[in-house]
Design a protein around this motif. Structure first.
Motif, PDB file in Angstrom:
ATOM      1  N   ASN A 145      -3.933   2.472  -6.267  1.00  0.00           N
ATOM      2  CA  ASN A 145      -3.149   2.963  -5.149  1.00  0.00           C
ATOM      3  C   ASN A 145      -1.825   2.192  -5.214  1.00  0.00           C
ATOM      4  O   ASN A 145      -1.611   1.209  -4.501  1.00  0.00           O
ATOM      5  CB  ASN A 145      -3.899   2.671  -3.844  1.00  0.00           C
ATOM      6  N   ILE A 147       1.450   2.178  -4.502  1.00  0.00           N
ATOM      7  CA  ILE A 147       2.329   1.666  -3.429  1.00  0.00           C
ATOM      8  C   ILE A 147       1.607   1.646  -2.074  1.00  0.00           C
ATOM      9  O   ILE A 147       2.222   1.371  -1.046  1.00  0.00           O
ATOM     10  CB  ILE A 147       3.668   2.443  -3.326  1.00  0.00           C
ATOM     11  N   GLY A 148       0.308   1.909  -2.104  1.00  0.00           N
ATOM     12  CA  GLY A 148      -0.453   1.874  -0.856  1.00  0.00           C
ATOM     13  C   GLY A 148      -1.292   0.618  -0.729  1.00  0.00           C
ATOM     14  O   GLY A 148      -1.820   0.322   0.340  1.00  0.00           O
ATOM     15  N   LYS A 150      -1.776  -3.297  -0.479  1.00  0.00           N
ATOM     16  CA  LYS A 150      -0.938  -4.441  -0.073  1.00  0.00           C
ATOM     17  C   LYS A 150      -0.825  -5.487  -1.183  1.00  0.00           C
ATOM     18  O   LYS A 150       0.122  -6.258  -1.211  1.00  0.00           O
ATOM     19  CB  LYS A 150      -1.473  -5.065   1.217  1.00  0.00           C
ATOM     20  N   PRO A 237       2.773  -0.973   3.064  1.00  0.00           N
ATOM     21  CA  PRO A 237       1.919  -0.869   4.243  1.00  0.00           C
ATOM     22  C   PRO A 237       1.781  -2.203   4.985  1.00  0.00           C
ATOM     23  O   PRO A 237       1.566  -3.222   4.338  1.00  0.00           O
ATOM     24  CB  PRO A 237       0.564  -0.450   3.644  1.00  0.00           C
TER      25      PRO A 237
END
Lengths: 290, 417
Positions: A145, A147-148, A150, A237
């Protein structure tokens, strides 16, 4: 005396422009950093050093500083190494090298907003090309993921920053490489120096001025990488990609706390100034002359 | 003899002229003083075509007034609009978001007082309350949005599903969809998802109109049971795979695509998205559904609404009468109907007739018990970000308690200031 005055006059437009576009806004920023101005109201109160204390205590500000350092280190190391590598490979003025230089330089002429949008789609976990390619290649376990998450989002954006600017920095290194006299290499080879020795003893020391420019520019650029982050994650995020420039932007324009944002900007300016000074000092020590 | 003072003066004038030439040319363009030009500033680029037709009608009725419409992208509106409004270069009539932006602009005295204006009577009185500050009607919310997830009626029918009345029913519905290979909820976790979905998720866990105001005043905490429960339920939906995979990296457009392509049965957005979805997939049959997070008998609210696109007159306007006249024109029933039907947005003006199925879907909700969007009751944008950030934190793996505690710490920092 009159001649001196005339010469000074030539400086005037530049000084006025610099003063109006840089010194005045900086001084205004410093002034507002001691106020509680919201950016809209005609009035404000002086709050002393409160904004500085609030910034330094703020969890988001601290996160932004930490993220900025991570982002800077990733970009400076990867971009400098990659651009140096490309420069060493493409320094000769052959036809293929020239074509490849143009190709690698190409991302630098794209707007960062376009780059951010393109890579947002590439990184998308559902419809993105990156995960789809990894799946197609049987590398399902490598999908992320991008850019999702952290943990990796900041590095995913750092990669894009390197992709976009390595070609630009390659040109600086190539200019540096081409200014090194060929006789030095020739005599080194006659004396039996191998490639690594030649690089360590001749190329690298004589590339120090170029390296100074690349590292200083990349550092400042990575601290100011506002547009890419704004477009790709807007600091999310949950502030995982918040850096100082996005923190300042959000504080000023989403929270309407211009005084606080100005204090953040002043701290940002101080950090950049110190870093640049330290880099110049460190790299100046490595310089060689011929 | 060379004179430094004269040279300095000349240089300054030249620089001033150069900078003026670079500046924007806003404001009144009329040279004879007969035609008044007012600026209308907003963020709804998608409404430009419809509004241009309306402006044309207004100008025909008011030959002495010309309306110059300027739009800015919604994500840049906060930034650029404030600068334009304060320097008076644009926005005799301007739009504002409810919540933090309205608060900041009203605190700065940017709105002219509209209290007592005749045209206010044409609006639904309850729905324009978000434009009231300290007893004064400073702006009129023009659009009405229901921030409830959208669902695909045909997919629901296919699997014999109906909107559930409680949390267990909602989980069972999601499970059925998942078992049948359909993504239950398309969730844009990277941008709008948390801010939209939190509203219906929290509305019955803490059925209060001012819970977030209490949080901002230090009278309630995000670590209290109601928010931790909300976070736990959102985490449960994610952990059970009821959102698409890696929802936290999915942006609005990608989540919307999943729903439009009928790969997802629900879209965590709101009624504002209905028209756009229908445009891209005319075969879609859509309705709204709010997850009920409590037992059936305990639910106080059926959904969430927002009256937004707050139109106001700039207190710094040189033409306040003409600006009011334009607002008056927009609030006419026929004009509001034209706007609504052309843009697919419901409006707060009374007795408007809607012609499209999507607008009628939202209209069905006008009789239901809905709560004003809780997110917009958070006045401080940093606090708003802390709240939505806590949703992203649980989706990213934090426990609800940890996420709530981190968000509360951020709110606490703003409390003392």
């Amino acid at each position: 005396m009159a001649r001196k005055r005339t010469l000074l006059l030539f400086l005037l437009p530049g000084v006025l422009l610099y003063g109006f576009l840089f010194l005045y806004p900086t001084a205004a920023g410093l002034f507002y950093s001691f106020t509680d101005w919201d950016g809209l109201s005609p009035s404000f109160r002086f709050v002393g050093l409160d904004n500085y204390a609030t910034s330094l205590e703020s969890l988001v500000f601290q996160k932004a500083v930490f993220n900025n350092v991570k982002f800077m280190l990733a970009v400076v190391i990867a971009q400098s190494a990659l651009s140096l590598g490309l420069a060493l490979l493409l320094a000769r003025n052959s036809r293929s090298s020239t074509a490849l230089r143009a190709l690698y330089f190409f991302p630098a002429i794209l707007s960062s907003v376009s780059v951010g949008l393109i890579w947002s789609f590439v990184y998308d976990p559902g419809i993105g090309m990156l995960n789809a390619s990894l799946r197609a290649a049987g590398l399902e376990s490598w999908t992320r993921n991008w850019i999702g998450s952290k943990d990796i989002a900041i590095y995913s954006i750092a990669f894009v920053q390197v992709w976009a600017h390595a070609g630009q920095m390659m040109i600086v290194f190539i200019a540096g490489l081409q200014s090194i006299p060929a006789e030095l290499y020739e005599s080194a080879r006659i004396e039996g120096g191998n490639r690594l020795q030649i690089f360590r003893r001749i190329t690298w020391p004589l590339l120090a001025p170029s390296a100074t420019i690349v590292v200083a520019y990349t550092t400042i650029q990575s601290f100011k990488a506002f547009d890419l982050i704004f477009v790709m994650t807007d600091g999310g995020p949950n502030h995982a990609t918040e850096i100082l420039s996005t923190y300042i932007y959000h504080t000023a324009f989403a929270s309407y706390r211009f005084g606080l944002a100005s204090a953040g900007s002043m701290l940002f300016l101080a950090v950049l100034g110190l870093l640049t000074y330290a880099q110049f000092k460190a790299l100046r020590a490595d310089r060689a002359s011929y | 003899m060379f004179n430094v003072r004269n040279a300095l003066l000349a240089g300054t004038i030249a620089l001033g002229a150069m900078l003026s030439a670079c500046g924007s040319s806003g404001g009144d363009s009329s040279s004879g003083g007969k035609e008044v030009k007012i600026s209308f500033l907003h963020w709804r680029g998608e409404d430009v075509e419809a509004l241009n037709k309306i402006i044309e009608k207004f100008q025909q009725q008011n030959p002495g007034i010309k309306v110059d419409m300027q739009t800015l992208p919604s994500d840049q509106y906060q930034t650029a609009a404030a600068a334009k409004l304060t320097d008076g270069s644009a926005g005799d009539v301007f739009a504002s978001f409810p919540g933090a932006q309205f608060e900041a602009l009203s605190k700065a005295g940017q709105f002219a007082d509209l209290t007592g204006a005749d045209f206010l009577g044409r609006f639904n009185a309850d729905l324009i309350q978000p434009g009231v500050k300290d007893g004064k009607q400073l702006a009129v919310p023009y659009q009405l949005v229901y921030n409830d997830p959208i669902y695909n009626v045909k997919l629901f029918d296919k699997y014999g599903l109906t909107p559930p009345k409680d949390w267990e029913g909602f989980l069972a519905l999601c499970e059925t969809l998942k078992q049948n290979g359909v993504i239950p909820i398309a969730f844009a976790g990277a941008d709008i998802g948390p801010g939209q979905f939190m509203n219906t998720m929290v509305m019955n866990n803490e059925p209060s109109e001012d819970i977030f105001e209490k949080v901002e005043a230090g009278e309630a905490k995000l670590t209290d049971e109601w928010w931790v429960k909300t976070l736990s339920q959102i985490k449960e939906l994610n952990d059970k795979g009821y959102f698409q995979p890696d929802a936290l990296g999915t942006k609005d457009a990608a989540a919307g695509a999943l729903f439009i392509q009928e790969k997802a049965a629900m879209l965590a957005s709101g009624s504002y998205q209905l028209a756009q979805n229908a445009k891209q997939n005319p075969g879609l049959e859509q309705k709204l559904l709010a997850p009920i997070t409590v037992a059936a008998g305990e639910a106080k609210y059926e959904g969430v609404h927002t009256s937004t696109f707050l139109l106001g007159v700039n207190s710094r306007s040189k033409h306040p009468d003409e600006a009011r006249k334009f607002l008056d024109f927009l609030s006419g029933k026929e004009i509001a109907s034209e706007y609504a039907n052309a843009t697919g947005q419901n409006v707060t003006v009374k007795d408007v007739e809607y012609s499209t199925p999507e607008l009628k879907v939202a209209t069905e909700w006008s009789t239901r018990k809905t709560l004003f969007q809780p997110r917009f009751t958070i006045k401080n944008a940093d606090n708003q970000k802390a709240v939505t950030g806590s949703i992203q934190a649980v989706l990213g793996g934090s426990s609800p308690e940890e996420a709530a505690s981190e968000a509360q710490a951020a709110v606490d920092q703003n409390l003392v200031k």
